[in-house]
Design an enzyme around this catalytic site. Structure first.
Site, PDB file in Angstrom:
ATOM      1  N   ASP A   1       0.871  -1.146   0.000  1.00  5.90           N
ATOM      2  CA  ASP A   1       0.000   0.000   0.000  1.00  5.90           C
ATOM      3  C   ASP A   1       0.923   1.213   0.000  1.00  5.90           C
ATOM      4  O   ASP A   1       2.104   1.099   0.304  1.00  5.90           O
ATOM      5  CB  ASP A   1      -0.842  -0.058   1.282  1.00  5.90           C
ATOM      6  CG  ASP A   1      -1.719   1.150   1.427  1.00  5.90           C
ATOM      7  OD1 ASP A   1      -2.250   1.605   0.402  1.00  5.90           O
ATOM      8  OD2 ASP A   1      -1.874   1.621   2.560  1.00  5.90           O
ATOM      9  N   LYS A   2       0.427   2.358  -0.362  1.00  7.65           N
ATOM     10  CA  LYS A   2       1.317   3.513  -0.329  1.00  7.65           C
ATOM     11  C   LYS A   2       1.106   4.339   0.932  1.00  7.65           C
ATOM     12  O   LYS A   2       1.978   4.453   1.775  1.00  7.65           O
ATOM     13  CB  LYS A   2       1.097   4.393  -1.558  1.00  7.65           C
ATOM     14  CG  LYS A   2       2.094   5.526  -1.642  1.00  7.65           C
ATOM     15  CD  LYS A   2       1.745   6.513  -2.714  1.00  7.65           C
ATOM     16  CE  LYS A   2       0.556   7.353  -2.321  1.00  7.65           C
ATOM     17  NZ  LYS A   2       0.840   8.270  -1.246  1.00  7.65           N
ATOM     18  N   THR A   3      -0.124   4.873   1.024  1.00  5.42           N
ATOM     19  CA  THR A   3      -0.356   5.826   2.095  1.00  5.42           C
ATOM     20  C   THR A   3      -0.283   5.131   3.441  1.00  5.42           C
ATOM     21  O   THR A   3      -0.956   4.141   3.675  1.00  5.42           O
ATOM     22  CB  THR A   3      -1.742   6.462   1.924  1.00  5.42           C
ATOM     23  OG1 THR A   3      -1.863   6.819   0.563  1.00  5.42           O
ATOM     24  CG2 THR A   3      -1.876   7.669   2.794  1.00  5.42           C
TER      25      THR A   3
ATOM     26  N   THR B   1      -2.145   1.478  -4.861  1.00  2.00           N
ATOM     27  CA  THR B   1      -2.571   2.612  -4.064  1.00  2.00           C
ATOM     28  C   THR B   1      -3.894   3.155  -4.565  1.00  2.00           C
ATOM     29  O   THR B   1      -4.239   3.013  -5.724  1.00  2.00           O
ATOM     30  CB  THR B   1      -1.504   3.728  -4.087  1.00  2.00           C
ATOM     31  OG1 THR B   1      -2.024   4.866  -3.440  1.00  2.00           O
ATOM     32  CG2 THR B   1      -1.124   4.084  -5.502  1.00  2.00           C
TER      33      THR B   1
ATOM     34  N   ASP C   1      -4.342   6.233  -4.486  1.00  4.13           N
ATOM     35  CA  ASP C   1      -4.019   7.598  -4.898  1.00  4.13           C
ATOM     36  C   ASP C   1      -4.117   7.772  -6.390  1.00  4.13           C
ATOM     37  O   ASP C   1      -4.150   6.814  -7.141  1.00  4.13           O
ATOM     38  CB  ASP C   1      -2.593   7.922  -4.471  1.00  4.13           C
ATOM     39  CG  ASP C   1      -2.551   8.419  -3.062  1.00  4.13           C
ATOM     40  OD1 ASP C   1      -3.521   9.081  -2.668  1.00  4.13           O
ATOM     41  OD2 ASP C   1      -1.582   8.107  -2.365  1.00  4.13           O
TER      42      ASP C   1
ATOM     43  N   ARG D   1      -5.301   4.227  -8.009  1.00  2.19           N
ATOM     44  CA  ARG D   1      -6.759   4.291  -7.972  1.00  2.19           C
ATOM     45  C   ARG D   1      -7.369   2.907  -7.911  1.00  2.19           C
ATOM     46  O   ARG D   1      -8.335   2.610  -8.615  1.00  2.19           O
ATOM     47  CB  ARG D   1      -7.274   5.014  -9.234  1.00  2.19           C
ATOM     48  CG  ARG D   1      -7.027   6.487  -9.201  1.00  2.19           C
ATOM     49  CD  ARG D   1      -8.194   7.201  -8.597  1.00  2.19           C
ATOM     50  NE  ARG D   1      -7.860   8.579  -8.312  1.00  2.19           N
ATOM     51  CZ  ARG D   1      -8.027   9.143  -7.125  1.00  2.19           C
ATOM     52  NH1 ARG D   1      -8.507   8.449  -6.124  1.00  2.19           N
ATOM     53  NH2 ARG D   1      -7.736  10.394  -6.930  1.00  2.19           N
TER      54      ARG D   1
ATOM     55  N   ASP E   1      -1.584  -0.771   5.838  1.00  2.00           N
ATOM     56  CA  ASP E   1      -1.930  -0.324   7.180  1.00  2.00           C
ATOM     57  C   ASP E   1      -3.416  -0.081   7.358  1.00  2.00           C
ATOM     58  O   ASP E   1      -3.893   0.017   8.475  1.00  2.00           O
ATOM     59  CB  ASP E   1      -1.176   0.959   7.518  1.00  2.00           C
ATOM     60  CG  ASP E   1      -1.703   2.133   6.729  1.00  2.00           C
ATOM     61  OD1 ASP E   1      -2.088   1.922   5.571  1.00  2.00           O
ATOM     62  OD2 ASP E   1      -1.731   3.252   7.269  1.00  2.00           O
TER      63      ASP E   1
ATOM     64  N   ASN F   1      -8.547  -0.837   3.946  1.00  2.00           N
ATOM     65  CA  ASN F   1      -8.648  -1.167   2.525  1.00  2.00           C
ATOM     66  C   ASN F   1      -7.558  -2.145   2.093  1.00  2.00           C
ATOM     67  O   ASN F   1      -7.584  -2.643   0.981  1.00  2.00           O
ATOM     68  CB  ASN F   1      -8.596   0.108   1.678  1.00  2.00           C
ATOM     69  CG  ASN F   1      -7.388   0.954   1.997  1.00  2.00           C
ATOM     70  OD1 ASN F   1      -6.704   0.698   2.990  1.00  2.00           O
ATOM     71  ND2 ASN F   1      -7.117   1.938   1.176  1.00  2.00           N
ATOM     72  N   ASP F   2      -6.617  -2.410   2.958  1.00  2.00           N
ATOM     73  CA  ASP F   2      -5.574  -3.368   2.613  1.00  2.00           C
ATOM     74  C   ASP F   2      -5.879  -4.763   3.139  1.00  2.00           C
ATOM     75  O   ASP F   2      -5.167  -5.708   2.838  1.00  2.00           O
ATOM     76  CB  ASP F   2      -4.230  -2.916   3.188  1.00  2.00           C
ATOM     77  CG  ASP F   2      -3.868  -1.523   2.749  1.00  2.00           C
ATOM     78  OD1 ASP F   2      -4.073  -1.226   1.561  1.00  2.00           O
ATOM     79  OD2 ASP F   2      -3.418  -0.726   3.592  1.00  2.00           O
TER      80      ASP F   2
END
Lengths: 341, 1145
Positions: free
Chosen positions: B382-384, B660, B662, B773, B799, B802-803
């Site tokens: 994940d990114k964020t 991600t 994002d 996205r 984290d 959504n993961d």
């Protein structure tokens, strides 16, 4: 772990070498400097051991004679083919010549070939509790002994089981023919041929309580193939009779492989001319031929041997050490060559 | 019966109880006090067969205790472990079930335990409280910080999500307020869907007072959420306990198994086959023997009950099954579990994975997957919040063609310049820092563009402000970007204070003013911009717009062309530094035009058809001819050490895919700033097609340019034995590094059945893949795709909630326990606080765990095979009678006592290289990915090795003592002596072999090894002692054997010879490997080559043909010798860092 810790670093793991996987350790390494010297060293050690053992074994003398159906024993062999003749006594004589005197202690073995003492059911077919003199087991042998636990009349067999039943029952009279024709019996110790622990701990006669051995064994039957009951195995020597008869004990220590030899006696070196072993000359062995081997295509032997600290005349170990030494040396040289490249 | 629909009535327990809905008590535990024993025994049913047929006397070649003792031990150890696990589950269940909640019963609010809450109850939830049940929101507080009419909605913080989710009560129930008596009188009936696990939708109706009201997802509070921005809320319980959406989602998490597990299962099957083969051979042997020799021997040993040869061989078969079943040792599984547990503890204990700021140690939540950590090939991140800290800071801006903000990198910034003093502004946020004084000066000089810039930031957003005390503002934003921008404006003197649906209050340079909010043209993925239309206190009508630069640029007025060029330059600069950029523009509106537009807007918004399109068109119309103000740059701060970690992982040949939510630009920027993408890459493909054909074409083009002439159809790997899934796609080699960026729409097409293989092939040829996205479901699909078609181990790290889906799908899920909640952590297998700990988890813990497990398995199979094969050889000498070679006691204790601890010690302490060296050479991780240390091949080698050892161990003693005698002429060739001899030889051989396997001798290992040997002799002499024999003559028939046998010199000479012969080939082989540099240990390298590491460069090569990792030393000046291996994909770059053993980074 101290659970009571508090503060900002409350959950920080301990900084112990164990928990941080930093225990001091020795990391052995296989490098040229350790392995090659080790290999050469091992090669030399094995070589020296091999040579030494070979020399040791060379000094051992052994005379091995098969008497299953040879010469005079052939008729006994034929006689034993028929079970109905089992009660008939048959003796035969084996003559042989000793070229070189057998020096030191001389051991008299009988050898059997192709006799499977190591079959599982055979080996299980005994009752150690009975043979250590437990009276309950004497009268009620373990079920492992079946079908040699009780005889036809329901009497318990002592000693029970297939092992005891199949005891080797040839007997030998060893004679020195000397230079002339006067037969002189070669005296053999028939005791001290079994392990100390077997003789004194593993096998014991049932408690006597002022009874005679025969009375103690009253109510038991001898194994079906036996000619004598167990309390008459050695009537003139009380401490070699019954379960502690050494021939029985030797037999009860089952061999690991189908070809084996078992100790029959040790030369008594008290009187001339046997003080330093067996002198050269002609000998005869008079065999009471009882044990049938033709059923299982077995062979019977008489083995006379001297022994030293290493044991018998088995050359395998010295040769194996020599070969191993060569292998190690080859490997060492090979590795050296590879390393030098 | 399956529930299709749910019907319930508020405040009517009796009615609701008639449906037998689940109560709110949850139960994750498996056993209770009474069911534990039977259930647990049932679950561990392995080896029952062995135990059962021990009872049949005809075939019981071993005493009952030889099997029962190990079995009992194994069963009890496993049971103890299961019991502790279950006690923990009971404990956490209890904790959850006994939480308090206020329930409306009989017109009064009562504090009840969670587990006593029933469907149909009305409960009261308070701010920051967990939601206990899936409840329908009811009415909410009129909180003091907001105006009452704003109160129809309240945002709700979905646990572990940054985003506030707005939940809204029905007006009809909202009117009930917090009047308990009214609520108690409420008797509405709800008809809704049956319990399911879809978090994003809900359908139901409420019937109340003769009316029907629709209930959708917006009206539902889910279990596990936290209530925010409201003081209280009443709700009606719809689902309880196991039926809530949260529990439905996490209830049946798939049981994960490692690839070693799967391999082990296959091997165990093979072993069973092999066992059957051996037993068949021996049974046939027995048949022949019984026909020949055996029938002759019946004189001495009559057959039992008239069994003939055939029946005897049948019995022999089963007897040998019992004797040889040690090839499938029952203690294997227990030992494996134990080792994994131990290695999990190391993860928990590791200080280098402890984050002191958040006081979070790493945690191995699953203790059964350790060795798989050493085999990871794909990391899905994940990114964020995972790569980044999810803390946005306003970093730079460009206003009217002038940039503000420091030029230097983030590290230097702190040291060199002091932060801007915002003391002029009493409302400033003290945590905000900025490093360019020029901007403050510009604000103070009242440069109109600068003021307009910040005014826009203060007005154009959807943030909500909370002012608990005068002057203490806190913002709650749907996205952290917005929060950062509004905070920036606040500190530069344009303080957003509060909002109502139609006004925004701002303090502009100390002056309070209220803007009338006329319209919000909200942000969405297609528009990529948002605008507000406001009327200033002076009455001026303006439109403020912020959005993606490309979008804004299309809508600028011609007069801005020059400014555009300058700003573009700045934007590129910002983007190059990995900052998230937005362009700002405004426009003053003509009163008449706006009125007309507003009317049309209203018409469009109630239009029955094509409402979206019409609105879109209207937005386009008003958002045109904008005047550019400038651009902002926000730094989404990377977590510490992320670029280094990613570099390390990619050196370890681990492919990293970032998934991600994002937008593409942001994701790309982050990709660059964390080294995932780099300027040196040959190409970065962007897949953005909107139709399936576009996407397919784009994927093909990308593949074509990576590998011209690549075959159109995939190369499949040969099907796996017992493989159940689809065929695996082979890895394809490409020259050069490529990156792939794919966005959500394209991904949806790419994940289609018809295209997924195309996508996967293309993506796997790239070094880095970024999917933007993506929805949580797509995340899981991507992971599943790789899992399905690649024979590789995947790891997902994230984290947020959504993961969770991908964490559960991946072979290994890692949760970052950051600021945000715990849902990801709860469903993860491993959790820690920072992304950078991943490299330690994989490169150190994973590598060691894998290595240890493989060494353990190889050695364990070796020692058991060797042990067992000796029986096989002996069979040829004992008439195939199922006679064992060893004493039964030895058979019982061999696995349990004599060899258990040394091998456990090895698998808990062994390290081939230390952690620093693993970091230095991440390539050492590669063998794990390729399953080099334990595979079918390795297993086969093991079996061959055992075969050799067992031949030595049987035939050397056979030949050496078969005809031997003692010096005093007594027996030494008897069965019992032979058994003692062979078992001693065996024990020495396997212990020496262990010594060779072990590369890290701690004191504990030494103790275990020596202790086990000592134990052997102690136990043997005790068991063969007079005392024990006299107590139980039939149990200890080996009386005196040890004393009589082990005192003989030729016995010891035999033991020595077998030991030498057993280790000779192994030592030679190992030495050759080590000498040829096929070793990875630094010290071996140093000693072996006689050169000092510090004066050499270490090259790491992977030789795929020979399946070795090679480290070579070379002089720094000389040219690198061309490595073998034939230039395939796995050829690794030489390690170019300066020599030495320091930690990287």
């Amino acid at each position: 772990m101290a659970k009571a810790k508090s503060g900002p670093l409350a959950r920080r793991p301990d900084n112990s070498a164990f928990k941080q996987q930093r225990l001091p350790a020795w990391s052995p390494m296989l490098t040229a400097n350790t392995v090659l010297p080790f290999f050469y060293f091992m090669a030399v050690i094995c070589l020296l051991l091999g040579i030494w053992l070979l020399l040791t074994v060379q000094s051992v003398q052994e005379i091995r004679m098969d008497y299953t159906d040879s010469g005079a024993c052939a008729h006994c062999h034929d006689l034993r083919k028929n079970v109905s003749n089992a009660a008939l006594i048959c003796t035969c004589k084996l003559y042989f010549h000793v070229d070189r005197p057998l020096k030191g202690d001389v051991f008299f073995y009988y050898g059997l070939q192709n006799f499977h003492q190591n079959l599982r059911r055979y080996m299980d077919s005994r009752d150690d509790a009975q043979m250590v003199g437990r009276k309950t087991n004497l009268k009620k042998p373990s079920s492992y002994c079946k079908p040699f636990a009780t005889n036809d009349k329901g009497l318990p067999i002592a000693p029970c089981g297939a092992v005891a039943n199949s005891i080797f029952n040839d007997s030998f009279k060893f004679q020195y023919l000397g230079s002339g024709s006067s037969d002189e019996p070669v005296p053999l110790w028939r005791k001290g041929i079994s392990w100390y622990t077997d003789k004194n701990i593993k096998y014991r006669n049932p408690q006597m309580d002022n009874l005679s051995l025969a009375e103690v064994f009253h109510g038991t039957a001898p194994p079906p193939y036996w000619h004598r009951p167990v309390y008459e195995l050695q009537t003139h020597d009380a401490i070699n009779n019954g379960f502690i008869n050494e021939d029985l004990i030797v037999w009860m220590r089952e061999a690991a492989f189908p070809n084996f030899k078992k100790l029959y006696g040790i030369l008594q070196r008290t009187n001339k001319p046997f003080e330093s072993g067996l002198p050269k000359g002609n000998y005869s062995v008079e065999i009471t031929y009882n044990f049938p081997v033709q059923y299982f295509r077995g062979r019977k032997q008489v083995v006379l041997t001297t022994l030293n600290w290493f044991g018998g005349p088995n050359k395998f170990l010295p040769i194996a050490y020599l070969i191993t030494s060569c292998l190690v040396l080859l490997a060492a040289i090979g590795l050296t060559v590879v390393c030098k490249e | 019966m399956l529930e299709l629909e749910r019907k319930l009535r508020a405040n009517d327990r009796e009615y609701n109880l008639s449906f037998k809905y689940a109560t709110n008590a949850i139960k994750t535990s498996k056993y209770n006090f009474f069911t534990f024993l039977p259930l647990n025994l049932f679950e561990q049913r392995f080896s029952y067969a062995c135990f059962l047929h021990q009872v049949i006397p005809e075939i019981s070649s071993l005493s009952w205790f030889t099997t029962v003792v190990p079995l009992a031990l194994v069963l009890s150890v496993t049971a103890a472990k299961d019991a502790t696990d279950d006690i923990n589950r009971h404990r956490s269940d209890n904790q959850v079930n006994n939480r308090k909640v206020q329930v409306l019963i009989d017109g009064k609010l009562r504090s009840e335990k969670w587990m006593d809450v029933q469907v149909g109850d009305i409960i009261k939830l308070e701010n920051n409280q967990f939601v206990t049940v899936s409840a329908r929101s009811w009415s909410r507080s009129r909180s003091t910080t907001h105006r009452p009419h704003f109160g129809q909605t309240f945002p709700l913080l979905l646990l572990s999500e940054t985003n506030l989710k707005v939940r809204q009560a029905l007006p009809v129930t909202g009117d009930l307020g917090d009047d308990v008596s009214k609520l108690a009188g409420f008797n509405g009936e709800v008809l809704c869907e049956a319990p399911n696990n879809r978090l994003d939708r809900f359908a139901g109706t409420l019937a109340y007072a003769g009316q029907k009201y629709a209930l959708d997802n917006e009206k539902i509070l889910l279990r596990g959420c936290t209530l925010r921005n409201t003081e209280w809320c009443f709700g009606l319980v719809l689902f309880g306990g196991p039926e809530t959406k949260l529990m439905q989602n996490c209830g049946k998490s798939a049981f994960k198994r490692t690839s070693v597990d799967r391999l082990m299962n296959v091997l165990v099957l093979c072993i069973f086959g092999f066992l059957a083969l051996m037993c068949t051979i021996l049974a046939i042997g027995n048949y022949c023997w019984e026909l020949g020799e055996g029938s002759a021997f019946t004189l001495f040993l009559p057959r039992q009950n008239g069994h003939d040869a055939a029946f005897s061989s049948f019995l022999t078969f089963w007897s040998y099954v019992i004797i040889l079943n040690t090839v499938v040792p029952i203690s294997l599984y227990v030992s494996v579990e134990f080792i994994r547990l131990g290695n999990s503890f190391y993860i928990d204990w590791d200080r280098k994975m402890y984050h002191s700021r958040s006081d979070t140690p790493a945690e191995a939540r699953t203790t059964t997957l350790n060795e798989e950590l050493g085999q990871i090939k794909y990391v899905f991140s994940d990114k964020t919040g995972t790569l980044t800290q999810n803390i946005m800071t306003f970093n730079k801006c460009s206003i009217n063609g002038k940039t503000y903000g420091e030029e230097t990198g983030p590290a230097e910034r702190k040291q060199h310049t002091e932060t801007v003093d915002f003391s002029f502004n009493p409302l400033a946020d003290p945590r905000f820092t900025f490093h360019d004084h020029a901007l403050v000066e510009a604000v103070k000089l009242e440069i109109p563009e600068v003021h307009a810039f910040f005014r826009l930031l203060a007005l154009c957003h959807t943030v909500m402000a909370e002012e608990k005390k005068e002057g203490q503002l806190s913002y709650q934003a749907q996205s952290p970007d917005e929060g950062a921008l509004v905070t920036a404006a606040r500190n530069f003197g344009f303080v957003f204070r509060s909002r109502t649906p139609d006004s925004v209050s701002v303090v502009e340079m100390g002056r309070q003013c209220t803007y009338k909010l006329l319209d919000i043209l909200d942000f969405n993925n297609v528009r990529k911009r948002m605008s507000v239309i406001v009327r200033s206190p002076e009455g001026k009508l303006s439109l403020f717009c912020k959005g993606a630069d490309t979008i804004i640029y299309e809508r600028l007025h011609r007069s801005c062309a020059k400014l555009m060029d300058v700003t573009t330059e700045h934007l590129n600069e910002f983007a190059g530094e990995g900052l998230r950029t937005l362009a700002l523009a405004y426009k003053d509106l003509d009163e008449d035009f706006f009125l007309g537009w507003q009317r049309r807007h209203h018409e469009a918004s109630v239009a029955p058809h094509q409402r979206e399109a019409k609105l879109e068109q209207l937005y386009e119309e008003i958002e045109s001819d904008l005047l550019l103000l400038g651009a902002t740059a926000i730094e989404d701060k990377l977590q510490d050490g992320v670029p280094q970690t990613i570099e390390q992982l990619s050196k370890a040949d681990i492919k990293i895919w970032v998934l991600t939510g994002d937008k593409q630009e942001t994701a790309e920027n982050i990709g660059y700033s964390c080294n995932l993408l780099s300027e040196e890459m040959n190409d970065v493909f962007v897949i953005g097609g909107n139709s399936p054909d576009d996407v397919r074409q784009e994927l093909r083009n990308a593949r074509g340019s990576m590998k011209p002439g690549a075959a159109e159809d995939c190369a499949f790997l040969p099907a796996r034995i017992l493989g159940k899934s689809a065929q695996a796609i082979a890895d394809e080699a490409v020259n050069g590094d490529f990156g792939l960026v794919i966005n959500g729409h394209s991904l949806a097409h790419a994940l289609d059945r018809s295209m997924e293989q195309d996508f996967l092939r293309t993506a796997c040829m790239c070094k880095a893949v970024i999917c933007c996205r993506v929805t949580p479901l797509q995340k899981a699909q991507v992971v599943q795709l790789v899992k399905t078609y690649k024979r590789a181990v995947t790891l997902a790290i994230g984290d947020g909630a959504n993961d969770v889906s991908m964490i559960k799908v991946a072979h290994i899920g890692v949760g970052i326990s950051g600021q945000e909640g715990t849902q990801a952590v709860l469903s993860s297998d491993y959790s820690f606080a920072q992304f950078r700990f991943l490299q330690r988890l994989l490169l150190v813990h994973g590598r060691w765990s894998y290595l240890r497990m493989c060494k353990f398995l190889r050695y364990f199979f070796y020692k058991n095979f060797t042990f067992t094969f000796v029986h096989f050889w002996y069979a040829f000498f004992c008439g195939f009678s199922a006679q064992t070679v060893y004493d039964e006691l030895f058979i019982t204790l061999y696995n349990l006592v004599y060899t258990a601890l040394p091998v456990l010690g090895m698998s808990l302490f062994d390290q081939d290289v230390n952690d620093a060296w693993s970091f230095q050479h991440p390539q050492l991780y590669v063998p794990g990915q390729l399953n080099l240390y334990f595979s079918k091949m390795a297993f086969f080698k093991c079996a061959l090795h055992s075969c050799y050892s067992s031949l030595v161990l049987f035939f050397i003693p056979y030949a050496a003592v078969g005809q031997a005698a003692r010096a005093d002429g007594r027996d030494v060739a008897d069965y019992q002596s032979f058994a003692v001899l062979t078992q001693t030889c065996l024990l020495f051989a396997v212990t020496l072999q262990l010594g060779l396997e072990m590369s890290y001798w701690t004191a504990v290992n030494g103790l275990f090894v020596v202790g086990s040997l000592v134990m052997y002799f102690a136990v043997t002499f005790t068991m063969y002692s007079n005392g024990l024999f006299l107590v139980l003559p039939s149990a200890f028939p080996f009386i005196g054997t040890a004393r009589n046998t082990l005192s003989q010199p030729n016995i010891w000479l035999t033991i020595g010879l077998t030991s030498i012969l057993c280790i000779l080939p192994v030592v030679s082989y190992r030495f050759l490997l080590a000498w040829m540099g096929l070793s990875i240990s630094p010290t071996v390298l140093e000693r072996g080559t006689g050169r000092r590491l510090s004066s050499c460069v270490v090259d790491v090569d992977f030789l795929p043909r020979r399946r070795f990792i090679v480290l070579r030393l070379r002089e720094p000046t000389t040219e690198r010798a061309s490595g073998g291996g034939g230039g395939t994909r796995s050829k690794l770059k030489p390690h170019e860092a300066s020599p030495g053993l320091g930690l990287p980074g």
